[in-house]
Write a protein that holds these residues in place. Structure first.
Motif, mmCIF file in Angstrom:
data_model
loop_
_atom_site.group_PDB
_atom_site.id
_atom_site.type_symbol
_atom_site.label_atom_id
_atom_site.label_comp_id
_atom_site.label_asym_id
_atom_site.label_seq_id
_atom_site.Cartn_x
_atom_site.Cartn_y
_atom_site.Cartn_z
ATOM 1 N N GLU A 169 56.172 43.086 46.235
ATOM 2 C CA GLU A 169 57.006 42.165 47.257
ATOM 3 C C GLU A 169 57.864 41.193 46.046
ATOM 4 O OE1 GLU A 169 53.236 40.919 48.693
ATOM 5 O OE2 GLU A 169 53.686 43.037 48.200
ATOM 6 N N PHE A 170 57.138 40.663 45.128
ATOM 7 C CA PHE A 170 57.957 39.804 44.145
ATOM 8 C C PHE A 170 59.036 40.648 43.311
ATOM 9 C CE2 PHE A 170 53.644 37.419 43.350
ATOM 10 C CZ PHE A 170 53.892 36.634 44.601
ATOM 11 N N GLU A 172 60.607 43.259 44.709
ATOM 12 C CA GLU A 172 61.687 43.513 45.389
ATOM 13 C C GLU A 172 62.533 42.505 45.641
ATOM 14 O OE1 GLU A 172 60.513 44.224 49.443
ATOM 15 O OE2 GLU A 172 61.638 46.155 49.190
ATOM 16 N N VAL A 173 61.812 41.001 45.884
ATOM 17 C CA VAL A 173 62.715 39.866 46.058
ATOM 18 C C VAL A 173 63.670 39.849 44.776
ATOM 19 C CG1 VAL A 173 62.755 37.477 46.238
ATOM 20 C CG2 VAL A 173 61.085 38.753 47.431
ATOM 21 N N ALA A 174 62.872 39.934 43.509
ATOM 22 C CA ALA A 174 63.786 39.820 42.463
ATOM 23 C C ALA A 174 64.930 40.843 42.511
ATOM 24 C CB ALA A 174 62.897 39.971 41.009
ATOM 25 N N ARG A 175 64.668 41.859 42.847
ATOM 26 C CA ARG A 175 65.708 42.846 42.573
ATOM 27 C C ARG A 175 67.101 42.714 43.940
ATOM 28 N NH1 ARG A 175 67.046 48.104 42.898
ATOM 29 N NH2 ARG A 175 65.671 48.909 44.591
ATOM 30 N N SER A 176 66.558 42.279 44.899
ATOM 31 C CA SER A 176 67.222 41.714 45.965
ATOM 32 C C SER A 176 68.200 40.521 45.661
ATOM 33 C CB SER A 176 66.611 41.286 47.158
ATOM 34 O OG SER A 176 67.349 40.927 48.231
ATOM 35 N N PHE A 177 67.733 39.710 44.965
ATOM 36 C CA PHE A 177 68.517 38.627 44.173
ATOM 37 C C PHE A 177 69.371 38.789 42.893
ATOM 38 C CE2 PHE A 177 66.184 36.071 47.562
ATOM 39 C CZ PHE A 177 67.353 35.373 48.181
ATOM 40 N N ARG A 178 69.010 40.308 42.598
ATOM 41 C CA ARG A 178 69.966 40.886 41.509
ATOM 42 C C ARG A 178 69.468 40.280 40.169
ATOM 43 N NH1 ARG A 178 74.921 42.399 42.367
ATOM 44 N NH2 ARG A 178 75.990 40.710 40.978
ATOM 45 N N SER A 179 68.253 40.144 39.919
ATOM 46 C CA SER A 179 67.475 39.809 38.739
ATOM 47 C C SER A 179 67.882 40.982 37.904
ATOM 48 C CB SER A 179 66.083 39.414 38.796
ATOM 49 O OG SER A 179 65.643 39.303 37.511
ATOM 50 N N ILE A 188 59.049 36.662 36.338
ATOM 51 C CA ILE A 188 58.248 37.070 37.678
ATOM 52 C C ILE A 188 57.170 37.692 36.793
ATOM 53 C CG2 ILE A 188 58.044 38.572 39.626
ATOM 54 C CD1 ILE A 188 60.374 36.442 39.688
ATOM 55 N N ASP B 33 70.436 46.568 51.853
ATOM 56 C CA ASP B 33 70.559 45.530 50.730
ATOM 57 C C ASP B 33 70.629 46.082 49.640
ATOM 58 O OD1 ASP B 33 70.299 42.977 49.826
ATOM 59 O OD2 ASP B 33 67.840 43.302 49.611
ATOM 60 N N PHE B 67 57.837 32.771 45.389
ATOM 61 C CA PHE B 67 56.969 32.918 44.162
ATOM 62 C C PHE B 67 56.078 31.851 44.295
ATOM 63 C CE2 PHE B 67 61.088 34.827 43.248
ATOM 64 C CZ PHE B 67 60.706 36.186 43.080
ATOM 65 N N TRP B 69 54.252 30.528 41.925
ATOM 66 C CA TRP B 69 54.159 29.401 41.027
ATOM 67 C C TRP B 69 55.344 28.718 40.759
ATOM 68 C CZ3 TRP B 69 54.425 34.977 40.615
ATOM 69 C CH2 TRP B 69 55.682 35.400 40.226
ATOM 70 N N TYR B 78 65.917 29.838 43.030
ATOM 71 C CA TYR B 78 65.956 31.459 42.250
ATOM 72 C C TYR B 78 67.204 32.272 42.352
ATOM 73 C CZ TYR B 78 64.245 35.774 40.960
ATOM 74 O OH TYR B 78 63.941 36.832 40.265
ATOM 75 N N MET B 82 69.723 33.329 39.424
ATOM 76 C CA MET B 82 70.005 34.729 39.007
ATOM 77 C C MET B 82 71.626 35.115 39.325
ATOM 78 S SD MET B 82 67.379 36.135 38.419
ATOM 79 C CE MET B 82 66.429 34.428 37.721
#
Lengths: 273, 240
Positions: A169-170, A172-179, A188, B33, B67, B69, B78, B82
């Motif tokens: 999930e982490f 996926e969230v990071a990818r969704s927010f274009r990290s 992450i 998405d 997250f 942390w 966040y 990004m």
């Protein structure tokens, strides 16, 4: 130890129940003290009954503590070992974490180096000392090298496991927010692997200490290990034992340091996500 | 996975998607998405074709995806960070969105300290903070208890009134779909396709009073009637 740290870490939410900590503390404290007393007493009795007078026993070791602790030679040795262990561990944490993260997140890197990491990890660390003494001389550098060799694989393998098991999930969230991939690693993967890193550090700190002492034994360079060796050979058993006690105290304080760091920097850990 | 799924969402429209379990609602949203690749068909947002996550689209996750942390502040920040927002921008916008979702005063709290409702408010603030044109909601209230769910539904309506966006809202709940959606799309089957699109002609803004309107009950029944046969069939499908 575990009960204490869980009780205390809830302080962030609200004050923990006033009784929880002292109860847990006294609950483990009395048995602990009892075990210690039994061991010390048997030691004292056995040595008095059967051993020659220069063999260390608790009563004479205690008497030696103030003398040793103020001995400049001992303090120099202590400082040398501590400095080497600190430096070695610092290098180990940075390098070990970096390699572990790459291994955990990149199948190619993992395939390239896993077999070597496992192989080196299985080697008894003392085996490298003849080599290191050839490469670095009978010097502090050989000691640092040994410390790093002894400690780094514990960190690397743990961090690699942590990085591999970051919840999907982490990511996926990071990818969704274009990290970006790099940001994902530092932002992450690294924090999500922190519990593994700390577990690795626990192991690594102990091994680093062993590495330092073994190197000092073998290389005969100044330090706590050499101090203990020298005094044992000179029949100063009590002095040697103070050194041993201090090494044990390091072990305990590493543990306390890790627990404190966990509570202080990772209040979220052990509470589910 | 999908066949003949074709729909548009207007700039300020909420489209709710319902369908039986396992018909791929969440998968559809992930494709939109850009999280999942699609090998046929096209997804466009404005004049941009979606191949991977794009700016202007933000997702709220069923599992919250906070997250552990990071504090509320850092979680909400966040997406902005990004997107390369400046420090000043983060300092200005984040408190604004934290307040918008009703989490003012909880900036330094960690997710483990918060209820499910608070966590999802935080997840919503994180998505809103990047000021998306399209908001994707993946069963956002499925993991919270029934009362919290109702509260959050009306909170979402209030927030949408203040900052309207296009929204695709995937849900299991027919009631939720009819209450929030301007249109309800009913998916069916495997491979899934659009079974029916029902226009929800209820007055805006939707409030608690909406729930008492006879028209609301009619539409709910209509959606239920459409979905029922599909749902019954889906219940007895074995996994392949």
């Amino acid at each position: 130890m575990t009960e204490t740290s869980i009780g205390a870490s809830s302080a962030v939410v609200a004050a923990p129940p006033a009784t929880s900590r002292p109860a847990a503390f006294s609950g483990s404290f009395v048995p602990r003290l009892l075990t210690g007393l039994v061991i010390l007493l048997s030691w004292e009795i056995v040595v008095r009954a059967v051993a020659p007078p220069y063999v260390a026993k608790p009563s004479t070791v205690v008497l030696a503590i103030p003398r040793v602790m103020t001995d400049p030679e001992f303090l120099r040795a202590l400082g040398a070992t501590l400095a080497a262990v600190t430096e070695g561990l610092a290098i180990t944490i940075v390098a070990g974490t970096a390699i572990g993260l790459l291994m955990g997140r990149s199948a190619i890197v993992d395939r390239m180096i896993r077999v070597y990491i496992n192989g080196f990890n299985a080697l008894p660390m003392i085996i490298v000392l003849p080599l290191f003494s050839l490469w670095f001389g009978y010097s502090g550098a050989a000691r640092i090298g040994t410390i790093i060799f002894a400690a780094i694989f514990a960190i690397t393998m743990n961090v690699a496991d942590g990085a591999r098991s970051v919840p999907r999930e982490f990511l996926e969230v990071a990818r969704s927010f274009r990290s970006g991939r790099w940001r994902m690693l530092t932002d992450i993967v690294l924090p999500a692997s922190m519990p593994y890193l700390l577990a690795g550090f626990r192991l690594a700190a102990g091994r680093a200490l062993i590495g330092a002492v073994v190197a000092e034994f073998f290389l005969s360079i100044g330090g706590l290990g050499y101090y203990i060796l020298y005094n044992s050979r000179a029949y100063h058993h009590n002095e040697a034992f103070v050194g041993v006690l201090l090494l044990a105290a390091f072990g305990v304080s590493f543990e306390l340091l890790v627990n404190w760091c966990t509570r202080h920097f990772m209040p979220w850990y052990r509470r589910g996500a | 996975m999908f066949r003949n799924i074709d729909f548009d969402v207007a700039e300020r429209e909420i489209v709710a998607i319902v369908g039986p379990s396992g018909c791929g609602k969440t998968t559809l949203l992930r494709c939109i998405d850009g999280l999942l690749p699609h090998d046929a068909g096209e997804i466009w947002v404005g004049n941009q074709r979606v191949e991977e996550p794009i700016a202007g689209v933000a997702m709220v996750f069923q599992h919250f995806g906070l997250f552990p942390w990071k504090t509320v502040f850092d979680n909400v920040a966040y997406g902005l960070r990004m997107a390369g927002a400046s420090k000043a921008e983060v300092e200005r916008k984040v408190p604004e969105f934290i307040k918008l979702v009703g989490l003012g005063g909880f900036e330094t709290a960690f997710p483990y300290q918060m209820s499910g409702g608070m966590q999802q408010r935080c997840g919503l603030a994180r998505a809103l903070a990047v000021e998306p044109n399209v908001l994707l909601m993946d069963e956002p209230f499925a993991a919270v208890d029934a009362q919290t769910r109702e509260i959050l539904q009306f909170e979402l309506l209030r927030i949408w009134d203040e900052r309207p966006t296009a929204m695709i809202f995937v849900t299991h709940s027919i009631e939720e779909a009819v209450l929030l959606g301007h249109r309800v799309i009913v998916l069916k089957g495997r491979p899934s396709s659009i079974h029916e699109t029902i226009v929800i002609d209820l007055p805006n803004p939707r409030t608690r009073a909406t729930l008492r309107e006879p028209r609301f009950a009619e539409l709910r029944e209509q959606v239920w009637g459409t979905l029922m046969r599909e749902a019954r069939e889906a219940e007895f499908v074995l996994e392949r």
